[in-house]
Motif scaffolding. Structure first.
Motif, PDB file in Angstrom:
ATOM      1  N   PRO A  56      25.225 -41.739 -19.116  1.00  0.00           N
ATOM      2  CA  PRO A  56      25.509 -43.192 -19.990  1.00  0.00           C
ATOM      3  C   PRO A  56      24.545 -44.028 -19.227  1.00  0.00           C
ATOM      4  CG  PRO A  56      27.529 -42.191 -19.229  1.00  0.00           C
ATOM      5  CD  PRO A  56      26.680 -41.346 -18.755  1.00  0.00           C
ATOM      6  N   ASP A  57      23.919 -44.929 -20.020  1.00  0.00           N
ATOM      7  CA  ASP A  57      23.046 -45.831 -19.307  1.00  0.00           C
ATOM      8  C   ASP A  57      23.489 -46.594 -17.859  1.00  0.00           C
ATOM      9  OD1 ASP A  57      20.910 -45.358 -21.047  1.00  0.00           O
ATOM     10  OD2 ASP A  57      21.483 -46.989 -22.076  1.00  0.00           O
ATOM     11  N   LYS A  58      24.772 -47.025 -18.090  1.00  0.00           N
ATOM     12  CA  LYS A  58      25.322 -47.707 -16.822  1.00  0.00           C
ATOM     13  C   LYS A  58      25.361 -46.883 -15.562  1.00  0.00           C
ATOM     14  CE  LYS A  58      29.305 -50.561 -15.468  1.00  0.00           C
ATOM     15  NZ  LYS A  58      30.642 -51.254 -15.752  1.00  0.00           N
ATOM     16  N   LYS A  59      25.668 -45.568 -15.846  1.00  0.00           N
ATOM     17  CA  LYS A  59      25.813 -44.708 -14.557  1.00  0.00           C
ATOM     18  C   LYS A  59      24.282 -44.502 -14.202  1.00  0.00           C
ATOM     19  CE  LYS A  59      27.925 -40.408 -12.891  1.00  0.00           C
ATOM     20  NZ  LYS A  59      29.195 -40.054 -12.580  1.00  0.00           N
ATOM     21  N   ALA A  60      23.346 -44.377 -15.068  1.00  0.00           N
ATOM     22  CA  ALA A  60      21.929 -43.906 -14.647  1.00  0.00           C
ATOM     23  C   ALA A  60      21.383 -45.067 -13.717  1.00  0.00           C
ATOM     24  CB  ALA A  60      21.058 -43.642 -15.903  1.00  0.00           C
ATOM     25  N   CYS A  61      21.653 -46.322 -14.316  1.00  0.00           N
ATOM     26  CA  CYS A  61      21.201 -47.426 -13.557  1.00  0.00           C
ATOM     27  C   CYS A  61      21.740 -47.467 -12.258  1.00  0.00           C
ATOM     28  CB  CYS A  61      21.616 -48.731 -14.268  1.00  0.00           C
ATOM     29  SG  CYS A  61      20.438 -48.989 -15.735  1.00  0.00           S
ATOM     30  N   ARG A  62      23.265 -47.327 -12.019  1.00  0.00           N
ATOM     31  CA  ARG A  62      23.813 -47.357 -10.608  1.00  0.00           C
ATOM     32  C   ARG A  62      23.185 -46.413  -9.606  1.00  0.00           C
ATOM     33  NH1 ARG A  62      26.063 -50.876  -7.840  1.00  0.00           N
ATOM     34  NH2 ARG A  62      24.938 -49.663  -6.082  1.00  0.00           N
ATOM     35  N   ILE A  63      23.125 -45.337 -10.270  1.00  0.00           N
ATOM     36  CA  ILE A  63      22.456 -44.123  -9.314  1.00  0.00           C
ATOM     37  C   ILE A  63      20.990 -44.408  -8.852  1.00  0.00           C
ATOM     38  CG2 ILE A  63      21.330 -41.861  -9.097  1.00  0.00           C
ATOM     39  CD1 ILE A  63      24.167 -41.018 -11.148  1.00  0.00           C
ATOM     40  N   MET A  64      20.179 -45.143  -9.910  1.00  0.00           N
ATOM     41  CA  MET A  64      18.926 -45.626  -9.461  1.00  0.00           C
ATOM     42  C   MET A  64      18.901 -46.661  -8.409  1.00  0.00           C
ATOM     43  SD  MET A  64      15.967 -44.496 -10.679  1.00  0.00           S
ATOM     44  CE  MET A  64      15.186 -44.514  -8.988  1.00  0.00           C
ATOM     45  N   VAL A  65      19.938 -47.475  -8.638  1.00  0.00           N
ATOM     46  CA  VAL A  65      19.958 -48.635  -7.611  1.00  0.00           C
ATOM     47  C   VAL A  65      20.275 -48.109  -6.299  1.00  0.00           C
ATOM     48  CG1 VAL A  65      21.445 -50.560  -6.962  1.00  0.00           C
ATOM     49  CG2 VAL A  65      20.446 -50.690  -9.423  1.00  0.00           C
ATOM     50  N   ASP A  66      21.173 -47.076  -6.392  1.00  0.00           N
ATOM     51  CA  ASP A  66      21.639 -46.751  -5.218  1.00  0.00           C
ATOM     52  C   ASP A  66      20.422 -45.563  -4.516  1.00  0.00           C
ATOM     53  OD1 ASP A  66      24.135 -47.457  -5.300  1.00  0.00           O
ATOM     54  OD2 ASP A  66      24.953 -45.632  -5.909  1.00  0.00           O
ATOM     55  N   LEU A  67      19.536 -45.028  -5.339  1.00  0.00           N
ATOM     56  CA  LEU A  67      18.326 -44.221  -4.816  1.00  0.00           C
ATOM     57  C   LEU A  67      17.347 -45.394  -4.139  1.00  0.00           C
ATOM     58  CD1 LEU A  67      17.854 -41.672  -7.564  1.00  0.00           C
ATOM     59  CD2 LEU A  67      18.629 -41.117  -5.042  1.00  0.00           C
ATOM     60  N   LEU A  68      17.118 -46.356  -4.915  1.00  0.00           N
ATOM     61  CA  LEU A  68      16.193 -47.320  -4.486  1.00  0.00           C
ATOM     62  C   LEU A  68      16.761 -48.057  -3.101  1.00  0.00           C
ATOM     63  CD1 LEU A  68      15.099 -49.164  -7.744  1.00  0.00           C
ATOM     64  CD2 LEU A  68      13.713 -47.563  -6.225  1.00  0.00           C
ATOM     65  N   ALA A  69      18.021 -48.349  -2.954  1.00  0.00           N
ATOM     66  CA  ALA A  69      18.632 -48.842  -1.647  1.00  0.00           C
ATOM     67  C   ALA A  69      18.471 -47.915  -0.747  1.00  0.00           C
ATOM     68  CB  ALA A  69      20.021 -49.241  -2.094  1.00  0.00           C
ATOM     69  N   LEU A  70      18.674 -46.811  -0.827  1.00  0.00           N
ATOM     70  CA  LEU A  70      18.670 -45.577   0.045  1.00  0.00           C
ATOM     71  C   LEU A  70      17.037 -45.472   0.518  1.00  0.00           C
ATOM     72  CD1 LEU A  70      19.669 -42.990   1.677  1.00  0.00           C
ATOM     73  CD2 LEU A  70      19.066 -41.732  -0.242  1.00  0.00           C
ATOM     74  N   ALA A  71      16.083 -45.528  -0.260  1.00  0.00           N
ATOM     75  CA  ALA A  71      14.845 -45.637   0.111  1.00  0.00           C
ATOM     76  C   ALA A  71      14.441 -46.804   1.027  1.00  0.00           C
ATOM     77  CB  ALA A  71      13.739 -45.444  -0.963  1.00  0.00           C
ATOM     78  N   HIS A  72      14.886 -48.129   0.702  1.00  0.00           N
ATOM     79  CA  HIS A  72      14.715 -49.136   1.464  1.00  0.00           C
ATOM     80  C   HIS A  72      15.297 -49.027   2.935  1.00  0.00           C
ATOM     81  CE1 HIS A  72      14.200 -53.343   2.509  1.00  0.00           C
ATOM     82  NE2 HIS A  72      15.519 -53.274   2.534  1.00  0.00           N
ATOM     83  N   GLU A  73      16.701 -48.709   2.741  1.00  0.00           N
ATOM     84  CA  GLU A  73      17.519 -48.741   3.921  1.00  0.00           C
ATOM     85  C   GLU A  73      17.284 -47.681   4.938  1.00  0.00           C
ATOM     86  OE1 GLU A  73      21.528 -48.533   2.515  1.00  0.00           O
ATOM     87  OE2 GLU A  73      21.299 -50.443   1.701  1.00  0.00           O
ATOM     88  N   ARG A  74      16.933 -46.507   4.643  1.00  0.00           N
ATOM     89  CA  ARG A  74      16.417 -45.557   5.577  1.00  0.00           C
ATOM     90  C   ARG A  74      14.957 -45.571   5.759  1.00  0.00           C
ATOM     91  NH1 ARG A  74      21.462 -42.171   5.545  1.00  0.00           N
ATOM     92  NH2 ARG A  74      22.956 -44.143   5.531  1.00  0.00           N
ATOM     93  N   GLY A  75      14.013 -46.365   4.968  1.00  0.00           N
ATOM     94  CA  GLY A  75      12.650 -46.178   5.278  1.00  0.00           C
ATOM     95  C   GLY A  75      12.010 -44.751   4.956  1.00  0.00           C
ATOM     96  N   CYS A  76      12.636 -44.238   3.873  1.00  0.00           N
ATOM     97  CA  CYS A  76      12.148 -42.851   3.309  1.00  0.00           C
ATOM     98  C   CYS A  76      11.624 -42.663   2.093  1.00  0.00           C
ATOM     99  CB  CYS A  76      13.330 -41.880   3.667  1.00  0.00           C
ATOM    100  SG  CYS A  76      14.914 -42.464   2.464  1.00  0.00           S
ATOM    101  N   GLU A  77      10.975 -43.892   1.583  1.00  0.00           N
ATOM    102  CA  GLU A  77      10.543 -43.895   0.074  1.00  0.00           C
ATOM    103  C   GLU A  77       9.681 -42.735  -0.225  1.00  0.00           C
ATOM    104  OE1 GLU A  77       6.951 -45.956  -2.007  1.00  0.00           O
ATOM    105  OE2 GLU A  77       8.314 -47.566  -0.785  1.00  0.00           O
ATOM    106  N   ALA A  78       8.670 -42.280   0.634  1.00  0.00           N
ATOM    107  CA  ALA A  78       7.874 -41.252   0.251  1.00  0.00           C
ATOM    108  C   ALA A  78       8.614 -39.768   0.403  1.00  0.00           C
ATOM    109  CB  ALA A  78       6.636 -41.216   1.331  1.00  0.00           C
ATOM    110  N   GLU A  79       9.454 -39.650   1.269  1.00  0.00           N
ATOM    111  CA  GLU A  79      10.280 -38.527   1.384  1.00  0.00           C
ATOM    112  C   GLU A  79      11.320 -38.383   0.428  1.00  0.00           C
ATOM    113  OE1 GLU A  79       9.656 -40.697   3.826  1.00  0.00           O
ATOM    114  OE2 GLU A  79       8.945 -39.801   5.524  1.00  0.00           O
ATOM    115  N   LEU A  80      11.851 -39.525   0.187  1.00  0.00           N
ATOM    116  CA  LEU A  80      12.827 -39.339  -1.044  1.00  0.00           C
ATOM    117  C   LEU A  80      12.251 -39.057  -2.286  1.00  0.00           C
ATOM    118  CD1 LEU A  80      15.706 -39.540  -2.212  1.00  0.00           C
ATOM    119  CD2 LEU A  80      15.370 -42.029  -2.201  1.00  0.00           C
TER     120      LEU A  80
END
Length: 111
Positions: A31-55
């Motif tokens: 569902p769109d809401k869950k897809a958006c939530r996961i995407m926000v979490d992925l972007l936050a992970l990339a930012h917080e851990r400084g792992c954009e390319a590796e992710l």
């Protein structure tokens, strides 16, 4: 419908193609809401851990294997290594030590 789906510049939010592709697959399978939530979490992970390319590489591998991104696995994979963390010892000064900073003059009183 989540706000991000209607943004004119939505695709510019994704730092790499793998993130856009992951969002497209998530939207197809969830569902769109869950897809958006996961995407926000992925972007936050990339930012917080400084792992954009590796992710992005992990997302590509997951998608190529037909798997959705597993946030728990990715958080564990990109978590700091406890062996690499510095050992920090904090020594708190006794509160009485700060009395010397106050002095003996009364607040608002005559000098």
């Amino acid at each position: 419908m989540p706000v991000t789906l209607n943004l004119v510049y939505r695709d510019q939010l994704f730092p790499r193609e793998a993130y856009r592709r992951a969002f497209d697959v998530l939207r197809k399978r969830l569902p769109d809401k869950k897809a958006c939530r996961i995407m926000v979490d992925l972007l936050a992970l990339a930012h917080e851990r400084g792992c954009e390319a590796e992710l992005a590489d992990q997302l590509t591998a997951d998608l190529n294997d037909g798997r959705l991104p597993d946030l728990n696995r990715l958080r564990t994979h990109f978590a700091p290594d406890p062996a690499q963390m510095p050992n920090v010892v904090v020594r708190l000064a006794p509160l009485a030590t700060y009395e010397c900073l106050i002095g003996t003059a009364e607040i608002g009183g005559a000098a």
